[in-house]
Design a protein around this motif. Structure first.
Motif, PDB file in Angstrom:
ATOM      1  N   CYS A 170     -16.911   8.940  -5.219  1.00 41.96           N
ATOM      2  CA  CYS A 170     -15.960   9.584  -4.675  1.00 41.96           C
ATOM      3  C   CYS A 170     -14.460   9.886  -4.972  1.00 41.96           C
ATOM      4  CB  CYS A 170     -15.404   7.936  -4.911  1.00 41.96           C
ATOM      5  SG  CYS A 170     -13.391   7.686  -4.470  1.00 41.96           S
TER       6      CYS A 170
ATOM      7  N   SER B 103     -13.820  -4.061  -5.437  1.00 42.00           N
ATOM      8  CA  SER B 103     -13.584  -5.211  -6.153  1.00 42.00           C
ATOM      9  C   SER B 103     -12.585  -5.567  -7.488  1.00 42.00           C
ATOM     10  CB  SER B 103     -15.110  -6.265  -6.060  1.00 42.00           C
ATOM     11  OG  SER B 103     -15.627  -5.669  -7.033  1.00 42.00           O
TER      12      SER B 103
ATOM     13  N   GLU C  14      -8.703 -11.453  -1.868  1.00 40.41           N
ATOM     14  CA  GLU C  14      -9.004 -10.089  -2.836  1.00 40.41           C
ATOM     15  C   GLU C  14      -9.938 -10.926  -4.055  1.00 40.41           C
ATOM     16  OE1 GLU C  14      -5.603  -7.941  -5.432  1.00 40.41           O
ATOM     17  OE2 GLU C  14      -6.684  -7.861  -6.926  1.00 40.41           O
TER      18      GLU C  14
ATOM     19  N   LYS D 218     -13.973  -3.132 -10.924  1.00 47.02           N
ATOM     20  CA  LYS D 218     -12.298  -2.376 -11.484  1.00 47.02           C
ATOM     21  C   LYS D 218     -12.909  -2.775 -13.092  1.00 47.02           C
ATOM     22  CE  LYS D 218      -9.311  -2.372  -8.871  1.00 47.02           C
ATOM     23  NZ  LYS D 218      -8.298  -2.812  -8.188  1.00 47.02           N
TER      24      LYS D 218
ATOM     25  N   ASN E 232     -15.176  13.412  -3.553  1.00 46.68           N
ATOM     26  CA  ASN E 232     -15.124  12.473  -1.855  1.00 46.68           C
ATOM     27  C   ASN E 232     -16.692  13.049  -1.774  1.00 46.68           C
ATOM     28  OD1 ASN E 232     -11.983  12.595  -2.154  1.00 46.68           O
ATOM     29  ND2 ASN E 232     -12.223  14.919  -2.478  1.00 46.68           N
TER      30      ASN E 232
ATOM     31  N   ASP F  36      -9.344   1.998  -7.870  1.00 50.27           N
ATOM     32  CA  ASP F  36      -9.117   1.179  -6.670  1.00 50.27           C
ATOM     33  C   ASP F  36      -9.248   0.875  -5.377  1.00 50.27           C
ATOM     34  OD1 ASP F  36      -5.830  -0.461  -6.723  1.00 50.27           O
ATOM     35  OD2 ASP F  36      -5.966   1.036  -5.143  1.00 50.27           O
ATOM     36  N   LYS F  37     -10.317   1.183  -5.147  1.00 50.71           N
ATOM     37  CA  LYS F  37     -11.039   0.823  -3.991  1.00 50.71           C
ATOM     38  C   LYS F  37     -11.806   0.062  -4.443  1.00 50.71           C
ATOM     39  CE  LYS F  37     -10.682   4.855  -1.204  1.00 50.71           C
ATOM     40  NZ  LYS F  37     -11.037   6.167  -1.182  1.00 50.71           N
TER      41      LYS F  37
ATOM     42  N   ASN G 125       0.822   4.092  -3.168  1.00 49.34           N
ATOM     43  CA  ASN G 125       0.150   5.390  -2.803  1.00 49.34           C
ATOM     44  C   ASN G 125       1.467   6.354  -2.633  1.00 49.34           C
ATOM     45  OD1 ASN G 125      -2.426   4.944  -1.659  1.00 49.34           O
ATOM     46  ND2 ASN G 125      -1.256   4.798   0.713  1.00 49.34           N
TER      47      ASN G 125
ATOM     48  N   GLN H  83     -20.635   5.536  -7.731  1.00 48.24           N
ATOM     49  CA  GLN H  83     -20.151   5.175  -6.420  1.00 48.24           C
ATOM     50  C   GLN H  83     -18.681   6.164  -7.372  1.00 48.24           C
ATOM     51  OE1 GLN H  83     -19.720   1.044  -5.753  1.00 48.24           O
ATOM     52  NE2 GLN H  83     -18.358   1.599  -4.262  1.00 48.24           N
TER      53      GLN H  83
ATOM     54  N   LYS I  56       0.924  -0.564   0.004  1.00 49.80           N
ATOM     55  CA  LYS I  56       0.440  -0.197   0.541  1.00 49.80           C
ATOM     56  C   LYS I  56       0.644   1.404   0.294  1.00 49.80           C
ATOM     57  CE  LYS I  56      -4.730   0.005   1.244  1.00 49.80           C
ATOM     58  NZ  LYS I  56      -5.814  -1.182   1.848  1.00 49.80           N
TER      59      LYS I  56
ATOM     60  N   LYS J 122      -7.560   6.485  -8.093  1.00 41.86           N
ATOM     61  CA  LYS J 122      -7.736   6.036  -6.196  1.00 41.86           C
ATOM     62  C   LYS J 122      -8.425   5.871  -6.372  1.00 41.86           C
ATOM     63  CE  LYS J 122      -4.432   9.678  -4.635  1.00 41.86           C
ATOM     64  NZ  LYS J 122      -4.280  10.938  -3.483  1.00 41.86           N
ATOM     65  N   CYS J 123      -9.890   6.280  -6.684  1.00 39.59           N
ATOM     66  CA  CYS J 123     -11.145   5.786  -6.655  1.00 39.59           C
ATOM     67  C   CYS J 123     -11.715   4.027  -7.622  1.00 39.59           C
ATOM     68  CB  CYS J 123     -12.350   6.758  -7.285  1.00 39.59           C
ATOM     69  SG  CYS J 123     -12.383   8.114  -5.935  1.00 39.59           S
TER      70      CYS J 123
END
Lengths: 164, 186
Positions: free
Chosen positions: A160, A116, B181, A120, A163, A113-114, A83, A156, A79, A110-111
């Motif tokens: 995201c 599943s 995952e 994705k 923000n 990557d959040k 970043n 979603q 992680k 970034k969003c």
């Protein structure tokens, strides 16, 4: 060059940009890892080319291999490193691309990557502008279910990125 | 507020790497090299089996039961571990990357679930049996080898075991995190 190699070259030239973009989305903009995944995708294309039976569009078949190669990837960085990768992300070289848009794109990575793994893949294909019927064919999920799912991920993701 | 179409527009307008002649040459080289590696791999595997069989025939001449037990446990645990790795590799290779992604994900999840049992049961067991075999052999080494060489074997084996265990641990951690995952709920 053999006839298979010539066909392969054409496939590579036509599909590389979309394959690398999908891989970049999967690796949160990690250029080196994305290139490795794109290379792996095309190696599998070569290995399976003789078995391609035109049951689907060639691009659909390649997208499937690419999504599956990304799903199977196990070399992801920790992680902390990930970043850093996002912070260094080079999202655009075009002059008319404003700083605001670049920020939005970084936030978008970034969003994404959040989500599943499967969500994705679905949203990356949607961002590429693929028809939902083709996304359904790549993922093996019914068209109706894909439509509902895309609608939900879109909301979603938009939320995201801003923000909310 | 920007909507999804704006995000999509930005996504499609970002700079991406295009296909190059050099890129294709490197790819083709990679493809050929993999095919060559597969052929080399088969040769190495055959030679390893031949050496192992020859070694077993050679040591079967020894009358010491302790020696046979120690060496048997060490080789046996290695052979079982290698056989399971080969079976796993075969299982992984049988998963088709051109399948629909949903099917592929299920196949991959079932593969890593199988690997979980290997990691939690077979691998620790193989390591323990290997170590037990080695400990059984130690008095024989001490009696027949010079003190310096005995110490060298003892130290290098401990280092090997630690390095090997760290390597396996890292691999296990990667695979288990992949399984987590893949099983992540939407």
């Amino acid at each position: 060059m053999s006839s298979k190699e010539n066909t392969y070259k054409k496939i590579y030239q036509q599909n590389y940009p979309k394959v690398i973009r999908l891989c970049l989305g999967y690796t949160v903009g990690n250029d080196a890892l994305a290139k490795d995944l794109a290379q792996e995708t095309f190696i599998k294309v070569w290995q399976n080319l003789d078995g391609f039976r035109n049951e689907s569009e060639l691009s659909t078949w390649i997208y499937r291999i690419c999504v599956n190669t990304c799903l199977a990837e196990i070399r992801r960085e920790r992680k902390k490193d990930k970043n850093l990768q996002i912070d260094n992300l080079q999202v655009s070289a075009s002059n008319d691309f404003s700083a605001e848009k670049e920020d939005m794109l970084v936030q978008l990575y970034k969003c994404i990557d959040k989500l599943s793994s499967i969500n994705k893949a679905i949203i990356l294909l949607e961002l590429e502008g693929l028809p939902q019927l083709e996304i359904s064919d790549i993922m093996g999920i019914k068209h109706e279910a894909i439509r509902t799912r895309i609608h939900r991920i879109k909301q979603q993701l938009t939320k995201c990125v801003h923000n909310e | 507020m920007n909507n999804f179409e704006d995000l999509q527009n930005n996504w499609q307008n970002q700079t991406t790497v295009s296909a190059t002649e050099d890129g294709f040459k490197a790819l083709l080289k990679g493809v050929k090299s993999i095919e060559q590696k597969q052929r080399t791999g088969n040769i190495v595997q055959t030679i390893t089996i031949i050496i192992l069989v020859a070694f077993l025939i050679y040591v079967s001449g020894y009358k010491s039961e302790t020696f046979m037990l120690g060496i048997g446990l060490m080789i046996g645990s290695l052979v079982v571990r290698i056989a399971i790795e080969m079976y796993s590799l075969k299982k992984l290779r049988s998963i088709s990357f051109s399948n629909e992604s949903n099917t592929f994900q299920n196949d991959l999840t079932s593969y890593y679930s199988f690997r979980k049992y290997t990691h939690y049961l077979i691998t620790p067991l193989a390591l323990v049996i290997y170590t037990v075999g080695f400990i059984i052999l130690l008095p024989l080494f001490k009696a027949s080898l010079s003190h310096g060489f005995y110490l060298y074997i003892l130290c290098s084996s401990v280092v090997f075991l630690v390095v090997f265990s760290i390597f396996i641990y890292k691999q296990i951690r990667k695979e288990l995190s992949k399984l987590k995952e893949l099983q992540m709920k939407d």
